[in-house]
Enzyme design. Structure first.
Site, mmCIF file in Angstrom:
data_model
loop_
_atom_site.group_PDB
_atom_site.id
_atom_site.type_symbol
_atom_site.label_atom_id
_atom_site.label_comp_id
_atom_site.label_asym_id
_atom_site.label_seq_id
_atom_site.Cartn_x
_atom_site.Cartn_y
_atom_site.Cartn_z
ATOM 1 N N GLU A 60 47.696 45.564 33.193
ATOM 2 C CA GLU A 60 48.495 45.331 34.394
ATOM 3 C C GLU A 60 49.999 45.435 34.141
ATOM 4 O O GLU A 60 50.746 45.920 35.000
ATOM 5 C CB GLU A 60 48.150 43.964 35.005
ATOM 6 C CG GLU A 60 46.785 43.926 35.705
ATOM 7 C CD GLU A 60 45.605 43.785 34.758
ATOM 8 O OE1 GLU A 60 45.825 43.602 33.551
ATOM 9 O OE2 GLU A 60 44.453 43.846 35.222
ATOM 10 N N PHE A 83 42.855 42.758 41.676
ATOM 11 C CA PHE A 83 42.746 41.429 42.283
ATOM 12 C C PHE A 83 44.098 40.724 42.182
ATOM 13 O O PHE A 83 44.764 40.829 41.145
ATOM 14 C CB PHE A 83 41.681 40.581 41.564
ATOM 15 C CG PHE A 83 40.265 41.000 41.890
ATOM 16 C CD1 PHE A 83 39.540 40.347 42.885
ATOM 17 C CD2 PHE A 83 39.669 42.061 41.229
ATOM 18 C CE1 PHE A 83 38.246 40.740 43.203
ATOM 19 C CE2 PHE A 83 38.378 42.461 41.539
ATOM 20 C CZ PHE A 83 37.659 41.802 42.531
ATOM 21 N N ASP A 85 44.753 37.841 41.630
ATOM 22 C CA ASP A 85 44.744 36.951 40.465
ATOM 23 C C ASP A 85 45.323 37.652 39.227
ATOM 24 O O ASP A 85 45.910 37.029 38.363
ATOM 25 C CB ASP A 85 43.302 36.513 40.176
ATOM 26 C CG ASP A 85 42.551 36.151 41.446
ATOM 27 O OD1 ASP A 85 42.291 34.972 41.654
ATOM 28 O OD2 ASP A 85 42.241 37.075 42.252
ATOM 29 N N MET A 88 49.247 37.980 37.689
ATOM 30 C CA MET A 88 49.859 37.157 36.640
ATOM 31 C C MET A 88 49.939 37.899 35.315
ATOM 32 O O MET A 88 50.826 37.638 34.510
ATOM 33 C CB MET A 88 49.063 35.864 36.457
ATOM 34 C CG MET A 88 49.253 34.867 37.568
ATOM 35 S SD MET A 88 50.964 34.291 37.717
ATOM 36 C CE MET A 88 51.556 35.346 39.023
ATOM 37 N N HIS A 129 39.091 35.322 41.035
ATOM 38 C CA HIS A 129 38.990 36.539 41.855
ATOM 39 C C HIS A 129 39.101 36.227 43.336
ATOM 40 O O HIS A 129 38.706 37.037 44.174
ATOM 41 C CB HIS A 129 37.661 37.268 41.602
ATOM 42 C CG HIS A 129 37.563 37.932 40.265
ATOM 43 N ND1 HIS A 129 37.348 37.222 39.107
ATOM 44 C CD2 HIS A 129 37.648 39.234 39.900
ATOM 45 C CE1 HIS A 129 37.302 38.060 38.083
ATOM 46 N NE2 HIS A 129 37.479 39.287 38.532
#
Lengths: 329, 344
Positions: A60, A83, A85, A88, A129
């Site tokens: 990511e 997602f 989530d 981060m 998720h």
């Protein structure tokens, strides 16, 4: 007007913008051959090829940072984080790099970067998720945050994000992907940021509904109407920028405000909106500003537990009835 | 005492001085001298109160900065670090706008909004210093991706230190660049310390270039205090990148002569170690080499030095007389589109 799904509307926006502008490209996990885990980018790989519809490693930081570097060099990347989530994992690249690059460089860096990301609970996806992390990023100057609630808004807001000059977090609620609605076919159909949608007019109270909560707010408003209570429903459509004039206008009209979102209640988007109304519209209010939101626990797995935590139509109804003089639920 | 261990990896040697255009050698010497004197002057002006924020001087690392930047073309780009003054000067940065930025003035490179830690000049292909040690590396990979997508023969070079290779962003970026064979150079300035902790306490290997193998591209080690070795390695890596062969990791073994930041008490290292490395000072070594080979005489090099000092006097004067931003400027320039001010 023809009706298509929320997912199709996003795909259409991507397709049209990629045809319109060679600097637009897509990258993310499983966006290519797979077509996206929710099927949003299906067919684009075949149409535009592996360079412009780019499957990435599960990285990511490099997805967002790579998009940022490409944007600085004049591209208009649309990167996908599967997602919310997982945002981060790219925290530094979003918060310290992309959000601040323009400001820190005195305007030398230009960051036309769209970060598409899913949000909300799809059902038994559990705590990593299912989150709705929109407000985490509202506290970061330099980012814009779009929260479309209808297929037409998804298309129009995404095109505005791609054509814009700034990093945008574009939150797509997973439970909306299959929802159908009318969507204009005009390839230049866009929806401006900072323009709330008055989804339903009413005189008695205002429900400010974000993303996936819009449909639930409209359902609640229909039920309230049976009781003789006419609710106004407003969807801000973007949280940054926020159309505060529209929110204040509605609060002034009805004197009662419920804010509904799927993010956790503590310091969620509703906290900011409630504070804003307290600062600028308190003289119009006939009661407390109510927040309907997820309870402050991680989103649980088991359906009964999950339902207890997530906000629903009943919670909106309870808050509305309380404001109209009923007992506190 | 910390010294760089002898490496078993591929190393690069420079050619004899006679192989280089004297004007290139003189420009190397000039820029290295400018970096060194800029840092010393910035330290002084911080003490004098002109510079309000903290600075991370690159004294002792002039060869990696200048050697790498001079091996690139004008339209190649770099990402930099918290220790970035040398990188900007290496790429052609103007000390007047640099000093004004460090002084927080409106005519600084970033209008006084970024300071030393975020200094940038996109016209020179300097995409920004960075407050996060590996923060610029994915950005360089993204720049390389843009060049690849547009079919441009340009290169993106990421400067970073030995500390940054232990941060996740490095790993993700190196893997992605290796996978896609992007035109990126990973330029590691191994100065033996990550902040106040020695490199050997931060990673189980001393030759950080070995990590490149895991990403599928070559790792090369050079004497980071030898500007020509750095230059050769980057020149070859840039050729590789332009030929579509992908990234190269270059580790320049060097030493940070001053603290992590100016004012660092440096309790973590010995006087003996610092003396050892001062004897390997890259600016002194290069000057001696130019003189011994008879490429330039002392008078010529002294003149370069004097011109640099004069240039820095001008830069300081420029910064002192530069306008201080009005408070209202704080709210400008966060966004490209402000939606009638709504985003604030």
């Amino acid at each position: 007007m023809r009706e298509i799904t929320f997912a199709e509307a996003i795909r259409e926006a991507l397709r049209e913008e990629m045809h319109r502008d060679a600097s637009v490209f897509i990258m993310g996990e499983d966006v290519g051959v797979f077509g996206g885990v929710f099927g949003v980018t299906a067919g684009l790989y075949e149409e535009f090829g592996p360079d412009r519809v780019r499957d990435t490693p599960i990285s990511e930081s490099a997805i967002v940072g790579g998009g940022l570097g490409a944007a600085m060099m004049g591209m208009r990347p649309v990167v996908e984080i599967m997602f919310g989530d997982f945002l981060m994992c790219a925290g530094d690249q979003i918060v310290n790099q992309a959000a601040k690059a323009r400001y820190m460089s005195g305007g030398k860096a230009k960051v036309p970067l769209t970060i598409r990301v899913t949000t909300g609970a799809p059902g038994s996806a559990a705590a990593q998720h299912s989150q709705s992390p929109e407000s985490w990023f509202m506290n970061v100057p330099g980012l814009k945050i779009a929260v479309p609630a209808t297929p037409a808004d998804a298309k129009g807001l995404l095109k505005t994000a791609i054509r814009g000059e700034d990093p945008v977090l574009f939150f797509e609620h997973k439970m909306l992907y299959a929802v159908r609605g009318p969507v204009p076919e005009d390839p230049d159909f866009t929806i401006p940021f900072g323009a709330a949608n008055l989804a339903r007019a009413g005189r008695d109270l205002t429900i400010i509904a974000i993303g996936g909560m819009l449909a639930k707010a409209l359902e609640a408003a229909d039920a309230l109407s049976q009781e003789g209570i006419e609710a106004e429903v407003i969807d801000p459509r973007t949280l940054v920028p926020l159309d505060k004039d529209a929110l204040i206008r509605s609060a002034a009209k009805t004197g009662r405000v419920v804010i509904a979102h799927e993010a956790h209640k503590r310091a969620g988007p509703g906290a900011e909106i409630a504070a804003l109304l307290a600062e600028e519209a308190v003289e119009y209010l006939d009661g407390p500003i109510m927040r309907v939101a997820a309870k402050n626990v991680p989103i649980p797995y088991s359906p009964v537990l999950e339902e207890e935590v997530l906000p629903g139509v009943d919670d909106i109804l309870a808050a509305a009835r309380f404001l109209m003089g009923g007992a506190k639920a | 005492m910390s010294e760089h261990p002898v490496s078993a990896l591929e190393t690069i040697s420079s050619q004899p001085l006679s192989a280089y255009d004297p004007s290139l050698l003189l420009e190397m010497f000039r820029r290295m001298t400018l970096v060194r004197e800029f840092e010393l002057r910035a330290i002084e002006e911080r003490r004098n109160g002109l510079i309000p924020g903290f600075i991370h001087p690159c004294v002792g690392q002039e060869a990696t900065a200048v050697g790498a930047c001079l091996a690139l073309k004008q339209d190649d780009v770099i990402t930099s670090t918290h220790r970035g003054h040398g990188h900007l000067i290496g790429k052609g940065g103007d000390p007047r706008y640099m000093m004004a930025e460090l002084a927080g003035r409106s005519t600084g490179y970033c209008l006084g909004r970024g300071g030393s830690l975020h200094i940038a000049d996109f016209d020179l292909g300097m995409l920004g210093a960075n407050g996060i040690v590996a923060g610029g590396i994915p950005i360089a990979v993204g720049a390389g991706l843009a060049f690849h997508l547009r079919g441009e023969k340009r290169v993106a070079l990421a400067f970073f230190g030995d500390g940054a290779v232990n941060q996740g962003a490095f790993h993700e970026a190196a893997n992605m660049a290796g996978l896609w064979k992007l035109p990126v150079i990973f330029m590691c300035e191994n100065n033996l310390y990550g902040e106040g902790t020695p490199q050997h306490k931060q990673a189980p290997i001393a030759d950080l270039a070995r990590r490149a193998e895991g990403y599928g591209f070559p790792g090369v080690i050079v004497d980071g205090n030898d500007v020509l070795e750095v230059y050769e390695a980057v020149r070859m890596a840039a050729e590789r990148a332009r030929a579509g062969l992908g990234p190269t990791f270059i580790e320049g073994k060097t030493y940070r002569q001053r603290g992590h930041y100016e004012g660092d008490p440096m309790v973590y290292r010995t006087q003996e170690e610092m003396e050892y490395w001062k004897a390997r000072d890259p600016v002194v070594l290069f000057r001696r080499r130019l003189l011994e080979a008879g490429v330039f005489d002392a008078q010529t090099l002294d003149k370069v030095h004097q011109d640099v000092l004069h240039q820095l006097d001008e830069a300081v004067a420029f910064a002192k007389s530069a306008p201080i931003p009005g408070p209202e400027e704080a709210l400008l320039g966060v966004y490209g589109d402000t939606h009638n001010g709504l985003v604030f």
